[in-house]
Design a protein around this motif. Structure first.
Motif, PDB file in Angstrom:
ATOM      1  N   ASN A  73      50.766  96.321  78.045  1.00  0.00           N
ATOM      2  CA  ASN A  73      50.641  95.193  77.115  1.00  0.00           C
ATOM      3  C   ASN A  73      51.541  95.382  75.898  1.00  0.00           C
ATOM      4  N   ALA A  74      51.734  96.638  75.475  1.00  0.00           N
ATOM      5  CA  ALA A  74      52.666  96.898  74.375  1.00  0.00           C
ATOM      6  C   ALA A  74      54.076  96.471  74.764  1.00  0.00           C
ATOM      7  N   LEU A  75      54.467  96.748  75.995  1.00  0.00           N
ATOM      8  CA  LEU A  75      55.783  96.326  76.475  1.00  0.00           C
ATOM      9  C   LEU A  75      55.902  94.808  76.470  1.00  0.00           C
ATOM     10  N   LEU A  76      54.843  94.120  76.895  1.00  0.00           N
ATOM     11  CA  LEU A  76      54.872  92.657  76.914  1.00  0.00           C
ATOM     12  C   LEU A  76      54.989  92.095  75.500  1.00  0.00           C
ATOM     13  N   ALA A  77      54.244  92.688  74.566  1.00  0.00           N
ATOM     14  CA  ALA A  77      54.323  92.227  73.180  1.00  0.00           C
ATOM     15  C   ALA A  77      55.721  92.455  72.612  1.00  0.00           C
ATOM     16  N   LEU A  80      52.803  96.430  68.648  1.00  0.00           N
ATOM     17  CA  LEU A  80      51.993  97.522  69.185  1.00  0.00           C
ATOM     18  C   LEU A  80      50.545  97.390  68.733  1.00  0.00           C
ATOM     19  N   LEU A  81      50.358  97.078  67.459  1.00  0.00           N
ATOM     20  CA  LEU A  81      49.007  96.940  66.919  1.00  0.00           C
ATOM     21  C   LEU A  81      48.297  95.733  67.525  1.00  0.00           C
ATOM     22  N   GLY A  82      49.000  94.616  67.602  1.00  0.00           N
ATOM     23  CA  GLY A  82      48.402  93.409  68.170  1.00  0.00           C
ATOM     24  C   GLY A  82      48.028  93.579  69.629  1.00  0.00           C
ATOM     25  N   SER A  83      48.899  94.213  70.419  1.00  0.00           N
ATOM     26  CA  SER A  83      48.594  94.422  71.835  1.00  0.00           C
ATOM     27  C   SER A  83      47.398  95.354  72.007  1.00  0.00           C
ATOM     28  N   GLN A  91      50.763  86.292  58.270  1.00  0.00           N
ATOM     29  CA  GLN A  91      51.974  87.010  58.660  1.00  0.00           C
ATOM     30  C   GLN A  91      51.676  88.145  59.635  1.00  0.00           C
ATOM     31  N   GLY A  92      50.433  88.218  60.108  1.00  0.00           N
ATOM     32  CA  GLY A  92      50.050  89.287  61.013  1.00  0.00           C
ATOM     33  C   GLY A  92      49.399  90.432  60.262  1.00  0.00           C
ATOM     34  N   ILE A  93      48.751  91.293  61.013  1.00  0.00           N
ATOM     35  CA  ILE A  93      48.044  92.418  60.401  1.00  0.00           C
ATOM     36  C   ILE A  93      49.024  93.374  59.736  1.00  0.00           C
ATOM     37  N   TRP A  94      50.130  93.658  60.430  1.00  0.00           N
ATOM     38  CA  TRP A  94      51.105  94.610  59.894  1.00  0.00           C
ATOM     39  C   TRP A  94      52.242  93.843  59.232  1.00  0.00           C
ATOM     40  N   ASP A  95      52.151  93.707  57.899  1.00  0.00           N
ATOM     41  CA  ASP A  95      53.142  92.959  57.132  1.00  0.00           C
ATOM     42  C   ASP A  95      53.690  93.858  56.031  1.00  0.00           C
ATOM     43  N   THR A 121      51.649  89.486  69.731  1.00  0.00           N
ATOM     44  CA  THR A 121      52.727  89.701  68.757  1.00  0.00           C
ATOM     45  C   THR A 121      52.461  88.985  67.448  1.00  0.00           C
ATOM     46  N   ILE A 122      51.985  87.747  67.520  1.00  0.00           N
ATOM     47  CA  ILE A 122      51.688  86.991  66.302  1.00  0.00           C
ATOM     48  C   ILE A 122      50.569  87.671  65.531  1.00  0.00           C
TER      49      ILE A 122
END
Length: 288
Positions: free
Chosen positions: A21-25, A231-234, A268-272, A219-220
């Motif tokens: 899933n990380a690869l897909l993201a 990576l975090l989102g996936s 803007q997502g968790i990691w901004d 990703t979003i």
């Protein structure tokens, strides 16, 4: 040691799913980083999965060749469909790539002699090991990190900010968009090839609209301003349903509520990195 083995026996597939899933993201991060809302990654994953599975099942190809084929096939298809579609932007590009995904799904359903049709392919060799997935994630991250830090990465940022201005600055907008589209397809195909040789079975329902939305959500949710975001989102999208399993029938409701709250309060997502920088400056001012 026995406890570790027990954990792996129970959650091994989940841990490996974190990697795929990380690869897909990361695959859709490439197109988003270049300002393209393309929704074909699930279809590219399916092309990679079926190509790799058929190479090992029907032609007895080594696993490494199957992985290479799983990357090359969607990359070639992306190059072909990218010629007319990357001229589009925004929702029109999303609609065009969603239509392509539906074409791929219908093609899989109607080629039963090759793909198994609605029944899918069963009995795929379980060749994927943890180090295959870990190595793929590390290599892709290193490549994308180098791309992001290079002239190409700066061109991607310029195109995402203002495509017209980027063109006036001498950036070849179409070539850079095509590069992002093809690279994203290859990474999605790699994820599909690894996943196919992990789960024994693949079917057309795994690569439809729902899967495409899930990839985009990863990703979003994590944020597209750095490579850490996808990576975090996936990881969240993969682990959250399992973590909420104790809620029974309310699991999906709780899952949806959590995602909605994150999107509302962290647009803007968790990691901004920009948000973290603002917090750091405010903290420094208070101490001063």
């Amino acid at each position: 040691m026995s406890a570790l083995q027990t954990f792996w026996d129970i959650y091994g597939n989940l841990v490996l799913s974190l990697g795929t899933n990380a690869l897909l993201a990361l695959s859709i991060w490439l197109t988003l980083a270049c300002g393209m809302l393309a929704m074909a990654n699930a279809a590219f994953m399916g092309i990679g999965a079926y190509t790799a599975a058929l190479l090992t099942m029907n032609y007895d190809m080594p696993f490494s060749v199957a992985l290479a084929g799983g990357m090359v096939a969607p990359a070639v298809v992306a190059a072909l469909i990218g010629l007319p579609t990357i001229r589009l932007s925004g929702v029109y590009l999303a609609m065009a790539t969603l239509g392509f995904g539906e074409v791929v799904r219908v093609a899989i359903l109607n080629t039963e002699s090759l793909t198994g049709g609605a029944l899918g392919l069963n009995g795929i060799p379980q060749s994927t090991q943890w180090w295959h997935v870990a190595g793929a994630v590390v290599i892709v991250l290193l490549v994308l990190w180098r791309v992001r830090a290079s002239k190409i990465g700066r061109a991607f940022d310029a195109i995402r900010s203002d495509e017209t201005a980027a063109g006036l600055m001498g950036i070849d907008v179409r070539a850079n968009k095509m590069l992002a589209f093809i690279l994203g397809a290859a990474v999605a195909g790699l994820a599909g090839a690894l996943n196919a040789h992990l789960t024994f079975f693949i079917g057309p329902q795994e690569f439809g609209f729902d899967r495409g939305v899930e990839i985009l959500t990863m990703t979003i949710l994590g944020g597209i301003n750095s490579l850490i975001g996808p990576l975090l989102g996936s990881a969240i999208i993969t682990v959250l349903p399992e973590a909420l399993r104790g809620l029974g029938d309310f699991r999906l409701v709780a899952n949806g509520v959590i995602l909605v709250l994150i999107v509302l309060f962290l647009p803007q997502g968790i990691w901004d990195p920009a948000r973290f920088a603002r917090w750091t400056r405010k903290g420094g001012k208070r101490h001063a």
